[in-house]
Design a protein around this motif. Structure first.
Motif, mmCIF file in Angstrom:
data_model
loop_
_atom_site.group_PDB
_atom_site.id
_atom_site.type_symbol
_atom_site.label_atom_id
_atom_site.label_comp_id
_atom_site.label_asym_id
_atom_site.label_seq_id
_atom_site.Cartn_x
_atom_site.Cartn_y
_atom_site.Cartn_z
ATOM 1 N N ARG A 160 0.827 -1.209 0.000
ATOM 2 C CA ARG A 160 0.000 0.000 0.000
ATOM 3 C C ARG A 160 0.863 1.262 0.000
ATOM 4 O O ARG A 160 0.616 2.211 -0.747
ATOM 5 C CB ARG A 160 -0.925 0.005 1.217
ATOM 6 C CG ARG A 160 -2.031 -1.037 1.177
ATOM 7 C CD ARG A 160 -3.083 -0.692 0.155
ATOM 8 N NE ARG A 160 -4.141 -1.712 0.101
ATOM 9 C CZ ARG A 160 -5.074 -1.759 -0.823
ATOM 10 N NH1 ARG A 160 -5.089 -0.845 -1.786
ATOM 11 N NH2 ARG A 160 -5.992 -2.711 -0.811
ATOM 12 N N TYR A 179 -0.636 -4.076 -7.454
ATOM 13 C CA TYR A 179 -2.041 -4.472 -7.259
ATOM 14 C C TYR A 179 -2.222 -5.949 -7.615
ATOM 15 O O TYR A 179 -2.951 -6.687 -6.935
ATOM 16 C CB TYR A 179 -2.977 -3.607 -8.109
ATOM 17 C CG TYR A 179 -3.391 -2.312 -7.450
ATOM 18 C CD1 TYR A 179 -3.955 -2.304 -6.167
ATOM 19 C CD2 TYR A 179 -3.249 -1.090 -8.108
ATOM 20 C CE1 TYR A 179 -4.346 -1.116 -5.565
ATOM 21 C CE2 TYR A 179 -3.646 0.106 -7.514
ATOM 22 C CZ TYR A 179 -4.186 0.080 -6.233
ATOM 23 O OH TYR A 179 -4.580 1.255 -5.635
ATOM 24 N N ASP A 184 -5.439 -7.932 -6.427
ATOM 25 C CA ASP A 184 -6.471 -6.943 -6.753
ATOM 26 C C ASP A 184 -6.454 -6.759 -8.276
ATOM 27 O O ASP A 184 -5.909 -5.778 -8.811
ATOM 28 C CB ASP A 184 -6.166 -5.625 -6.036
ATOM 29 C CG ASP A 184 -7.296 -4.615 -6.177
ATOM 30 O OD1 ASP A 184 -8.156 -4.814 -7.064
ATOM 31 O OD2 ASP A 184 -7.311 -3.619 -5.426
ATOM 32 N N ASN A 187 -8.083 -3.338 -9.977
ATOM 33 C CA ASN A 187 -7.243 -2.134 -9.975
ATOM 34 C C ASN A 187 -5.987 -2.326 -10.812
ATOM 35 O O ASN A 187 -5.502 -1.372 -11.444
ATOM 36 C CB ASN A 187 -6.870 -1.742 -8.540
ATOM 37 C CG ASN A 187 -7.954 -0.907 -7.873
ATOM 38 O OD1 ASN A 187 -8.485 0.023 -8.468
ATOM 39 N ND2 ASN A 187 -8.299 -1.252 -6.648
#
Length: 339
Positions: A160, A179, A184, A187
């Protein structure tokens, strides 16, 4: 101020600093752990001893040099100060190297940062020691180096924090990669799409196709962008070559070679001929279709591009007769023009 007085005053000032430092360490006990303060005290004691040894050594040397006379008070004092600080710095360097050799990277970093005023070496030492979070903080807060800080956060799997920095640095592909590392996919594809769009906008169609194929796992989109590059003359030859390279079924490839050739404009046929050289060598099953297309292009272009007859040898590598035919054609054409 002579050298002896300078040394005496320095030693007195140093003892005052020692006293103040001890008071400061005692005060730290109220808001830091005992072992943290003890570690800082240990480093301070070692440094204090080093400085005192250097001062005593210089004082003894000064006493031994008294009988040699003076060469100028101001210049001698300046030289002494430089010599003193060089020696102290050298001792700090030795202390930092000692901590590194012992694997105590935090103490080494403190020496570099607090005593040598070298924040970059402090951060690099922590990074080399696998203390990536600590290194990232120094890169970011002391050096304003977002790139190295992002790399350290990535190594520490603090994705992050790394993503936030890579966004600021506008490294979109790297953001997509992280990502994806976090599973993820949504994204990740948003940022990969941005990268692909940027490549297309810059007429870098092959690079855009690689993003679709390798990063987004969308081979159909990759082929579309390559076909677009071929049709719109944006790095056309490489787009055509990669388009064919991405078709692994020979029958399908043979069909696509013929379909695309039918729609190929006259001004791009020589480029298509160049692509057929690659396809001819790729698989024996493709040789017939590649040779036929080559013959069509050569016969169409020979009147305006006589040198194109040389391309026949690429599609008949074992035919010695065709080399003689090419030679006779060129000789006859040259005679015609001479006459």
């Amino acid at each position: 101020m002579n050298k002896q007085k300078f040394i005496d005053k320095f030693i007195r000032a140093f003892f005052i600093l020692i006293f103040l430092k001890i008071l400061g360490l005692i005060a730290q006990l109220f808001h830091q752990s005992f072992w943290s303060v003890l570690g800082t005290l240990g480093i301070f004691i070692i440094v204090a001893v080093i400085i005192l040894l250097v001062m005593v050594s210089l004082k003894d040397k000064e006493r031994g040099d008294k009988g040699l006379g003076k060469r100028g008070g101001s210049g001698g004092s300046f030289y002494l100060e430089n010599s003193l600080f060089d020696r102290i710095r050298s001792k700090y360097e030795e202390l930092a190297e000692k901590y590194v050799s012992e694997g105590d990277y935090k103490k080494a970093a403190k020496v570099y940062m607090n005593l040598l005023q070298d924040n970059y070496r402090a951060a690099k030492t922590l990074e080399n020691g696998g203390l990536y979070n600590e290194a990232a903080v120094i890169y970011l807060k002391k050096l304003n180096n977002k790139s190295d800080a992002a790399i350290c956060y990535e190594k520490a799997k603090q994705y992050r924090k790394a993503i936030d920095l890579y966004k600021e640095l506008e490294q979109k592909e790297k953001v997509g990669d992280l990502y994806k590392e976090m599973n993820d996919v949504k994204n990740a594809h948003i940022y990969y799409q941005m990268v692909a769009d940027d490549f297309v906008g810059n007429n870098q169609m092959v690079k855009a196709s690689l993003i679709y194929r390798k990063k987004m796992e969308s081979p159909d989109e990759a082929q579309k962008v390559l076909l677009k590059g071929w049709e719109e003359n944006k790095d056309a030859f490489n787009c055509l070559n990669n388009y064919f390279a991405n078709i692994f079924d020979v029958k399908q490839l043979e069909n696509q070679i013929q379909v695309l050739y039918k729609d190929t404009p006259t001004d791009k046929k020589i480029m298509y001929l160049e692509a057929m050289k690659y396809e001819f060598k790729k698989d024996p099953k493709l040789q017939s279709v590649a040779r036929n297309i080559a013959y069509q292009i050569i016969s169409e272009k020979v009147e305006t591009h006589s040198e194109i007859v040389n391309e026949l040898k690429h599609f008949n590598p074992d035919d010695q007769v065709i080399l003689k035919d090419i030679s006779r054609y060129k000789t006859g054409r040259n005679k015609m023009f001479r006459n």
